[in-house]
Write a protein that holds these residues in place. Structure first.
Motif, PDB file in Angstrom:
ATOM      1  N   VAL A  56       0.833  -1.208   0.000  1.00  0.00           N
ATOM      2  CA  VAL A  56       0.000   0.000   0.000  1.00  0.00           C
ATOM      3  C   VAL A  56       0.871   1.263   0.000  1.00  0.00           C
ATOM      4  CG1 VAL A  56      -0.296   0.046   2.518  1.00  0.00           C
ATOM      5  CG2 VAL A  56      -2.002   1.134   1.064  1.00  0.00           C
ATOM      6  N   GLY A  57       2.047   1.183   0.579  1.00  0.00           N
ATOM      7  CA  GLY A  57       2.949   2.334   0.596  1.00  0.00           C
ATOM      8  C   GLY A  57       3.784   2.417  -0.679  1.00  0.00           C
ATOM      9  N   GLU A  58       4.397   1.300  -1.038  1.00  0.00           N
ATOM     10  CA  GLU A  58       5.264   1.267  -2.219  1.00  0.00           C
ATOM     11  C   GLU A  58       4.427   0.813  -3.407  1.00  0.00           C
ATOM     12  OE1 GLU A  58       9.155  -0.313  -1.453  1.00  0.00           O
ATOM     13  OE2 GLU A  58       9.246   0.720   0.474  1.00  0.00           O
ATOM     14  N   ASN A  59       3.596   1.767  -3.877  1.00  0.00           N
ATOM     15  CA  ASN A  59       2.564   1.395  -4.841  1.00  0.00           C
ATOM     16  C   ASN A  59       2.781   1.990  -6.235  1.00  0.00           C
ATOM     17  OD1 ASN A  59       1.898   3.979  -4.178  1.00  0.00           O
ATOM     18  ND2 ASN A  59      -0.185   3.543  -3.498  1.00  0.00           N
ATOM     19  N   SER A  60       4.042   2.214  -6.577  1.00  0.00           N
ATOM     20  CA  SER A  60       4.510   2.440  -7.959  1.00  0.00           C
ATOM     21  C   SER A  60       4.162   3.766  -8.627  1.00  0.00           C
ATOM     22  CB  SER A  60       4.078   1.290  -8.889  1.00  0.00           C
ATOM     23  OG  SER A  60       4.521   0.054  -8.383  1.00  0.00           O
ATOM     24  N   VAL A  61       2.980   4.319  -8.354  1.00  0.00           N
ATOM     25  CA  VAL A  61       2.572   5.545  -9.045  1.00  0.00           C
ATOM     26  C   VAL A  61       1.762   6.465  -8.137  1.00  0.00           C
ATOM     27  CG1 VAL A  61       2.580   4.842 -11.481  1.00  0.00           C
ATOM     28  CG2 VAL A  61       0.653   4.190 -10.023  1.00  0.00           C
ATOM     29  N   HIS A  62       1.826   7.747  -8.480  1.00  0.00           N
ATOM     30  CA  HIS A  62       0.946   8.761  -7.893  1.00  0.00           C
ATOM     31  C   HIS A  62       0.178   9.413  -9.028  1.00  0.00           C
ATOM     32  CE1 HIS A  62      -0.505  12.472  -6.014  1.00  0.00           C
ATOM     33  NE2 HIS A  62      -0.073  13.064  -7.111  1.00  0.00           N
ATOM     34  N   GLY A  63      -1.058   9.817  -8.781  1.00  0.00           N
ATOM     35  CA  GLY A  63      -1.805  10.613  -9.745  1.00  0.00           C
ATOM     36  C   GLY A  63      -2.636  11.655  -9.024  1.00  0.00           C
ATOM     37  N   SER A  64      -2.698  12.870  -9.580  1.00  0.00           N
ATOM     38  CA  SER A  64      -3.518  13.928  -8.980  1.00  0.00           C
ATOM     39  C   SER A  64      -4.963  13.459  -8.844  1.00  0.00           C
ATOM     40  CB  SER A  64      -3.511  15.178  -9.855  1.00  0.00           C
ATOM     41  OG  SER A  64      -2.206  15.582 -10.160  1.00  0.00           O
ATOM     42  N   ASP A  65      -5.664  14.010  -7.828  1.00  0.00           N
ATOM     43  CA  ASP A  65      -7.018  13.509  -7.565  1.00  0.00           C
ATOM     44  C   ASP A  65      -8.143  14.476  -7.945  1.00  0.00           C
ATOM     45  OD1 ASP A  65      -6.770  15.345  -5.513  1.00  0.00           O
ATOM     46  OD2 ASP A  65      -6.668  13.839  -3.927  1.00  0.00           O
ATOM     47  N   ALA A  66      -7.824  15.677  -8.405  1.00  0.00           N
ATOM     48  CA  ALA A  66      -8.861  16.658  -8.768  1.00  0.00           C
ATOM     49  C   ALA A  66      -8.231  17.759  -9.616  1.00  0.00           C
ATOM     50  CB  ALA A  66      -9.475  17.252  -7.500  1.00  0.00           C
ATOM     51  N   PRO A  67      -9.042  18.533 -10.338  1.00  0.00           N
ATOM     52  CA  PRO A  67      -8.491  19.580 -11.201  1.00  0.00           C
ATOM     53  C   PRO A  67      -7.610  20.586 -10.457  1.00  0.00           C
ATOM     54  CG  PRO A  67     -10.785  19.198 -11.763  1.00  0.00           C
ATOM     55  CD  PRO A  67     -10.499  18.360 -10.548  1.00  0.00           C
ATOM     56  N   GLU A  68      -8.006  21.000  -9.243  1.00  0.00           N
ATOM     57  CA  GLU A  68      -7.209  22.000  -8.509  1.00  0.00           C
ATOM     58  C   GLU A  68      -5.864  21.412  -8.090  1.00  0.00           C
ATOM     59  OE1 GLU A  68     -10.399  20.894  -6.395  1.00  0.00           O
ATOM     60  OE2 GLU A  68     -10.869  21.234  -8.511  1.00  0.00           O
ATOM     61  N   THR A  69      -5.886  20.166  -7.600  1.00  0.00           N
ATOM     62  CA  THR A  69      -4.622  19.555  -7.172  1.00  0.00           C
ATOM     63  C   THR A  69      -3.737  19.269  -8.387  1.00  0.00           C
ATOM     64  OG1 THR A  69      -5.808  17.460  -7.013  1.00  0.00           O
ATOM     65  CG2 THR A  69      -5.353  18.597  -4.960  1.00  0.00           C
ATOM     66  N   ALA A  70      -4.331  18.906  -9.519  1.00  0.00           N
ATOM     67  CA  ALA A  70      -3.542  18.662 -10.730  1.00  0.00           C
ATOM     68  C   ALA A  70      -2.789  19.930 -11.121  1.00  0.00           C
ATOM     69  CB  ALA A  70      -4.450  18.202 -11.872  1.00  0.00           C
ATOM     70  N   LYS A  71      -3.495  21.051 -11.094  1.00  0.00           N
ATOM     71  CA  LYS A  71      -2.885  22.325 -11.472  1.00  0.00           C
ATOM     72  C   LYS A  71      -1.723  22.676 -10.526  1.00  0.00           C
ATOM     73  CE  LYS A  71      -4.332  26.868 -12.954  1.00  0.00           C
ATOM     74  NZ  LYS A  71      -4.751  28.068 -12.278  1.00  0.00           N
ATOM     75  N   GLU A  72      -1.983  22.534  -9.233  1.00  0.00           N
ATOM     76  CA  GLU A  72      -0.959  22.813  -8.213  1.00  0.00           C
ATOM     77  C   GLU A  72       0.250  21.884  -8.352  1.00  0.00           C
ATOM     78  OE1 GLU A  72      -1.841  22.487  -3.929  1.00  0.00           O
ATOM     79  OE2 GLU A  72      -3.678  23.614  -4.405  1.00  0.00           O
ATOM     80  N   GLU A  73      -0.033  20.585  -8.525  1.00  0.00           N
ATOM     81  CA  GLU A  73       1.043  19.594  -8.570  1.00  0.00           C
ATOM     82  C   GLU A  73       1.882  19.729  -9.839  1.00  0.00           C
ATOM     83  OE1 GLU A  73      -1.263  16.276  -5.800  1.00  0.00           O
ATOM     84  OE2 GLU A  73      -0.771  15.771  -7.870  1.00  0.00           O
ATOM     85  N   ILE A  74       1.243  20.058 -10.967  1.00  0.00           N
ATOM     86  CA  ILE A  74       2.003  20.291 -12.207  1.00  0.00           C
ATOM     87  C   ILE A  74       2.935  21.486 -12.005  1.00  0.00           C
ATOM     88  CG2 ILE A  74       1.823  21.071 -14.611  1.00  0.00           C
ATOM     89  CD1 ILE A  74      -0.775  19.321 -14.781  1.00  0.00           C
ATOM     90  N   ALA A  75       2.421  22.552 -11.403  1.00  0.00           N
ATOM     91  CA  ALA A  75       3.228  23.758 -11.192  1.00  0.00           C
ATOM     92  C   ALA A  75       4.347  23.520 -10.181  1.00  0.00           C
ATOM     93  CB  ALA A  75       2.331  24.907 -10.738  1.00  0.00           C
ATOM     94  N   TYR A  76       4.165  22.546  -9.287  1.00  0.00           N
ATOM     95  CA  TYR A  76       5.205  22.224  -8.295  1.00  0.00           C
ATOM     96  C   TYR A  76       6.460  21.679  -8.989  1.00  0.00           C
ATOM     97  CZ  TYR A  76       7.252  20.430  -3.935  1.00  0.00           C
ATOM     98  OH  TYR A  76       8.090  20.192  -2.864  1.00  0.00           O
ATOM     99  N   PHE A  77       6.276  20.943 -10.077  1.00  0.00           N
ATOM    100  CA  PHE A  77       7.402  20.283 -10.743  1.00  0.00           C
ATOM    101  C   PHE A  77       7.814  20.870 -12.090  1.00  0.00           C
ATOM    102  CE2 PHE A  77       5.854  16.702  -8.026  1.00  0.00           C
ATOM    103  CZ  PHE A  77       7.022  16.528  -7.302  1.00  0.00           C
ATOM    104  N   PHE A  78       6.910  21.557 -12.784  1.00  0.00           N
ATOM    105  CA  PHE A  78       7.207  21.997 -14.149  1.00  0.00           C
ATOM    106  C   PHE A  78       6.960  23.497 -14.310  1.00  0.00           C
ATOM    107  CE2 PHE A  78       6.256  17.469 -14.568  1.00  0.00           C
ATOM    108  CZ  PHE A  78       7.267  17.038 -15.410  1.00  0.00           C
TER     109      PHE A  78
END
Ligand code: ATP
Ligand code: MG
Length: 137
Positions: free
Chosen positions: A109-131
């Motif tokens: 459950v911890g070492e579960n290979s991938v992460h994906g954003s869970d909503a439009p607002e978090t996607a926007k924030e998370e993309i801006a965090y890295f790119f």
């Protein structure tokens, strides 16, 4: 058309699963529009996962995310956020549907290979965090 932030986590990068995971995204109609391999510090992992700061697994999670390089990527497609989460499968691989990334590759459950954003607002924030804007076309 929608974009979401995906992370191929340390358990997967260290087992050379990036290509197999990317094939799952592309087969599902998700286009990889940006991608880079980086090594997070524990502090950066903690900032990224700060919504989980009060959870009992926070220290384990941030230590794990900083334990080896990750591949951060932006996926684009119709309903990309929901589609990505469908391809990832449930958080716990024991509950993940057959054929999903976590069913096939996750170790726990911890070492579960991938992460994906869970909503439009978090996607926007998370993309801006890295790119930066310049890295996204
Ligand atoms: P992610 O946010 O990584 O895409 P998720 O949305 O499916 O995964 P969350 O509930 O947001 O799951 O948890 C974030 C991450 O924290 C999980 O992917 C997993 O790596 C870790 N995690 C969640 N629950 C546990 C747990 N009970 N024990 C250890 N680690 C956990
Ligand atoms: Mg989550």
């Amino acid at each position: 058309i929608e974009r979401t932030l995906s992370i191929i986590k340390p358990d997967a990068t260290t087992r050379n699963l990036t290509g197999k995971i990317n094939a799952k995204f592309e087969d599902a109609g998700l286009r990889i529009v940006a991608q880079k391999r980086i090594q997070l510090t524990k502090a950066q992992a903690g900032e990224f996962y700060k919504v989980h700061a009060e959870r009992p697994f926070y220290d384990e999670l941030t230590t794990f995310m900083a334990s080896a390089p990750v591949v951060v990527q932006v996926l684009e497609g119709e309903s990309a956020i929901a589609k990505n989460r469908e391809v990832m499968g449930a958080t716990n691989p024991a509950d993940a549907a057959p054929g999903t990334i976590r069913a096939e590759f996750a170790e726990s459950v911890g070492e579960n290979s991938v992460h994906g954003s869970d909503a439009p607002e978090t996607a926007k924030e998370e993309i801006a965090y890295f790119f930066s804007g310049l890295e996204l076309v």
